[in-house]
Write a protein that holds these residues in place. Structure first.
Motif, PDB file in Angstrom:
ATOM      1  N   LEU A   1       0.824  -1.205   0.000  1.00 53.52           N
ATOM      2  CA  LEU A   1       0.000   0.000   0.000  1.00 53.52           C
ATOM      3  C   LEU A   1       0.858   1.254   0.000  1.00 53.52           C
ATOM      4  O   LEU A   1       0.557   2.226  -0.701  1.00 53.52           O
ATOM      5  CB  LEU A   1      -0.937  -0.020   1.210  1.00 53.52           C
ATOM      6  CG  LEU A   1      -1.838   1.199   1.419  1.00 53.52           C
ATOM      7  CD1 LEU A   1      -2.751   1.420   0.221  1.00 53.52           C
ATOM      8  CD2 LEU A   1      -2.665   1.039   2.698  1.00 53.52           C
ATOM      9  N   ASP A   2       1.936   1.256   0.764  1.00 56.27           N
ATOM     10  CA  ASP A   2       2.779   2.454   0.855  1.00 56.27           C
ATOM     11  C   ASP A   2       3.376   2.821  -0.495  1.00 56.27           C
ATOM     12  O   ASP A   2       3.444   4.008  -0.861  1.00 56.27           O
ATOM     13  CB  ASP A   2       3.896   2.240   1.879  1.00 56.27           C
ATOM     14  CG  ASP A   2       3.381   2.204   3.303  1.00 56.27           C
ATOM     15  OD1 ASP A   2       2.262   2.698   3.546  1.00 56.27           O
ATOM     16  OD2 ASP A   2       4.083   1.677   4.180  1.00 56.27           O
TER      17      ASP A   2
ATOM     18  N   ARG B   1       2.741   6.279  -2.663  1.00 55.24           N
ATOM     19  CA  ARG B   1       3.810   7.142  -3.174  1.00 55.24           C
ATOM     20  C   ARG B   1       3.582   7.472  -4.642  1.00 55.24           C
ATOM     21  O   ARG B   1       3.826   8.601  -5.089  1.00 55.24           O
ATOM     22  CB  ARG B   1       5.173   6.481  -2.965  1.00 55.24           C
ATOM     23  CG  ARG B   1       5.682   6.540  -1.531  1.00 55.24           C
ATOM     24  CD  ARG B   1       7.138   6.157  -1.421  1.00 55.24           C
ATOM     25  NE  ARG B   1       7.369   4.744  -1.719  1.00 55.24           N
ATOM     26  CZ  ARG B   1       7.302   3.769  -0.808  1.00 55.24           C
ATOM     27  NH1 ARG B   1       7.000   4.059   0.447  1.00 55.24           N
ATOM     28  NH2 ARG B   1       7.543   2.521  -1.150  1.00 55.24           N
ATOM     29  N   GLU B   2       3.094   6.492  -5.405  1.00 55.01           N
ATOM     30  CA  GLU B   2       2.772   6.748  -6.808  1.00 55.01           C
ATOM     31  C   GLU B   2       1.652   7.779  -6.935  1.00 55.01           C
ATOM     32  O   GLU B   2       1.702   8.679  -7.775  1.00 55.01           O
ATOM     33  CB  GLU B   2       2.361   5.433  -7.479  1.00 55.01           C
ATOM     34  CG  GLU B   2       3.472   4.427  -7.624  1.00 55.01           C
ATOM     35  CD  GLU B   2       4.310   4.665  -8.871  1.00 55.01           C
ATOM     36  OE1 GLU B   2       4.009   5.610  -9.636  1.00 55.01           O
ATOM     37  OE2 GLU B   2       5.272   3.912  -9.074  1.00 55.01           O
ATOM     38  N   ILE B   3       0.628   7.633  -6.094  1.00 59.90           N
ATOM     39  CA  ILE B   3      -0.481   8.594  -6.120  1.00 59.90           C
ATOM     40  C   ILE B   3       0.022   9.991  -5.757  1.00 59.90           C
ATOM     41  O   ILE B   3      -0.348  10.987  -6.411  1.00 59.90           O
ATOM     42  CB  ILE B   3      -1.603   8.142  -5.161  1.00 59.90           C
ATOM     43  CG1 ILE B   3      -2.243   6.836  -5.628  1.00 59.90           C
ATOM     44  CG2 ILE B   3      -2.647   9.253  -5.001  1.00 59.90           C
ATOM     45  CD1 ILE B   3      -2.878   6.885  -7.010  1.00 59.90           C
ATOM     46  N   GLU B   4       0.885  10.078  -4.771  1.00 59.70           N
ATOM     47  CA  GLU B   4       1.392  11.396  -4.374  1.00 59.70           C
ATOM     48  C   GLU B   4       2.212  12.034  -5.493  1.00 59.70           C
ATOM     49  O   GLU B   4       2.141  13.257  -5.700  1.00 59.70           O
ATOM     50  CB  GLU B   4       2.211  11.303  -3.096  1.00 59.70           C
ATOM     51  CG  GLU B   4       2.762  12.636  -2.657  1.00 59.70           C
ATOM     52  CD  GLU B   4       2.964  12.782  -1.170  1.00 59.70           C
ATOM     53  OE1 GLU B   4       3.192  13.929  -0.722  1.00 59.70           O
ATOM     54  OE2 GLU B   4       2.882  11.773  -0.451  1.00 59.70           O
ATOM     55  N   SER B   5       2.971  11.231  -6.220  1.00 55.80           N
ATOM     56  CA  SER B   5       3.756  11.801  -7.321  1.00 55.80           C
ATOM     57  C   SER B   5       2.837  12.381  -8.393  1.00 55.80           C
ATOM     58  O   SER B   5       3.150  13.410  -9.009  1.00 55.80           O
ATOM     59  CB  SER B   5       4.683  10.746  -7.913  1.00 55.80           C
ATOM     60  OG  SER B   5       3.972   9.773  -8.649  1.00 55.80           O
ATOM     61  N   LEU B   6       1.700  11.740  -8.623  1.00 55.75           N
ATOM     62  CA  LEU B   6       0.734  12.250  -9.597  1.00 55.75           C
ATOM     63  C   LEU B   6       0.011  13.487  -9.074  1.00 55.75           C
ATOM     64  O   LEU B   6      -0.375  14.367  -9.854  1.00 55.75           O
ATOM     65  CB  LEU B   6      -0.283  11.167  -9.950  1.00 55.75           C
ATOM     66  CG  LEU B   6       0.268   9.948 -10.698  1.00 55.75           C
ATOM     67  CD1 LEU B   6      -0.778   8.828 -10.719  1.00 55.75           C
ATOM     68  CD2 LEU B   6       0.688  10.321 -12.117  1.00 55.75           C
ATOM     69  N   ALA B   7      -0.190  13.554  -7.766  1.00 57.67           N
ATOM     70  CA  ALA B   7      -0.929  14.672  -7.168  1.00 57.67           C
ATOM     71  C   ALA B   7      -0.259  16.009  -7.432  1.00 57.67           C
ATOM     72  O   ALA B   7      -0.920  17.055  -7.430  1.00 57.67           O
ATOM     73  CB  ALA B   7      -1.087  14.446  -5.666  1.00 57.67           C
TER      74      ALA B   7
END
Length: 299
Positions: free
Chosen positions: A115-116, A120-126
């Motif tokens: 999950l972590d 991190r992938e989602i945060e990079s896209l954010a």
């Protein structure tokens, strides 16, 4: 999205076959343009095909053009996992009418081995400019049992933190979890903009969300004959806290329930909301449009 990334009662292939029927005819255009605040263009094309029928080299352009003709000139493409979130962010970069949100769907979080890493992938896209929301995230007690709720909650809390770090709207999926959604938002502190996607609560829950300043986004479900409680919730929501969505290809409004949904069908839901709230249609469209720009814009 109501039930993606869950242990389905029917397979994805069966779902796709069921939704592969003809798209409904286009409704009468709206007097003023509005947005579709929550759609899944990738899933629509994969499961239901291209609105308008037949193959298309550019299905997103087709979907946008059909929606624009009836007064739906802006779309928010919503991510449910890393792959769809990346696709949405790239699509928003290519199409001026499309913005994106990125997230791990609540029913996806318990299935992930790491999950972590996914977060991190989602945060990079954010961090990308045309990603304007973090969602859909939240809690789903209908599809996820007790064994998955700790991961679901951890994911929700992480998404709240990302939304606040990047000053993005938080788009919440809440199914049978109203009290826990509010509890977690209180624990973490809500971002400035919170959108309750496909609002599914009653008047009491709507009143609490309105009091907190959240935005309530109503889907085609508000047109269903069995949805009197939902219409009661919509009726007490101030027009400047209302949004409208398809959740396409799901939740097609009456009279086309069961057929594939797409952004060009938004006028059916907007007209139902105008009747439910007693609003002038022109004024309601203007209010929804302004709220969409406030939450996600400018496009």
């Amino acid at each position: 999205m109501l039930s993606l990334m869950s242990e389905p009662t029917e397979s994805r292939r069966e779902r796709a076959a069921r939704r592969a029927g003809e798209f409904p005819p286009a409704p009468e255009p709206l007097p003023r343009p509005v947005l579709d605040s929550h759609t899944h263009l990738d899933i629509t094309v994969s499961e239901a095909g291209v609105p308008g029928g037949g193959p298309a080299d550019d299905p997103v352009a087709v979907a946008v053009a059909l929606a624009t003709r009836v007064g739906v000139d802006r779309l928010v493409q919503v991510g449910v996992d890393v792959t769809s979130s990346r696709w949405g962010a790239d699509t928003a970069d290519r199409y001026p009418a499309v913005l994106a949100t990125v997230a791990l769907h609540p029913n996806e979080a318990p299935r992930l081995h790491n999950l972590d890493e996914a977060l991190r992938e989602i945060e990079s896209l954010a961090a990308r400019d045309r990603v304007r929301g973090i969602g859909e995230t939240g809690m789903d007690f209908f599809r996820t049992g007790d064994e998955g709720r700790a991961a679901q909650e951890a994911s929700f809390r992480a998404h709240i933190a990302i939304a606040k770090r990047y000053d993005k709207a938080l788009v919440i999926h809440d199914r049978d979890a109203h009290a826990d959604v509010l509890r977690i938002l209180d624990d973490e502190g809500a971002p400035d903009t919170v959108v309750l996607h496909c609002f599914s609560g009653d008047a009491e829950f709507a009143s609490e969300c309105v009091r907190r300043g959240y935005l309530l986004s109503f889907a085609g479900t508000v047109t269903f004959g069995s949805a009197a409680a939902l219409r009661e919730a919509a009726a007490l929501t101030p027009v400047d806290q209302l949004l409208v969505e398809t959740d396409a290809p799901y939740l097609t409004p009456t009279p086309h329930r069961g057929r594939p949904n797409a952004s060009y069908l938004i006028p059916l839901t907007v007209r139902a909301l105008a009747a439910t709230t007693g609003s002038d249609l022109d004024e309601l469209c203007a209010a929804i449009s302004a709220t969409g720009d406030r939450a996600f814009g400018p496009w």
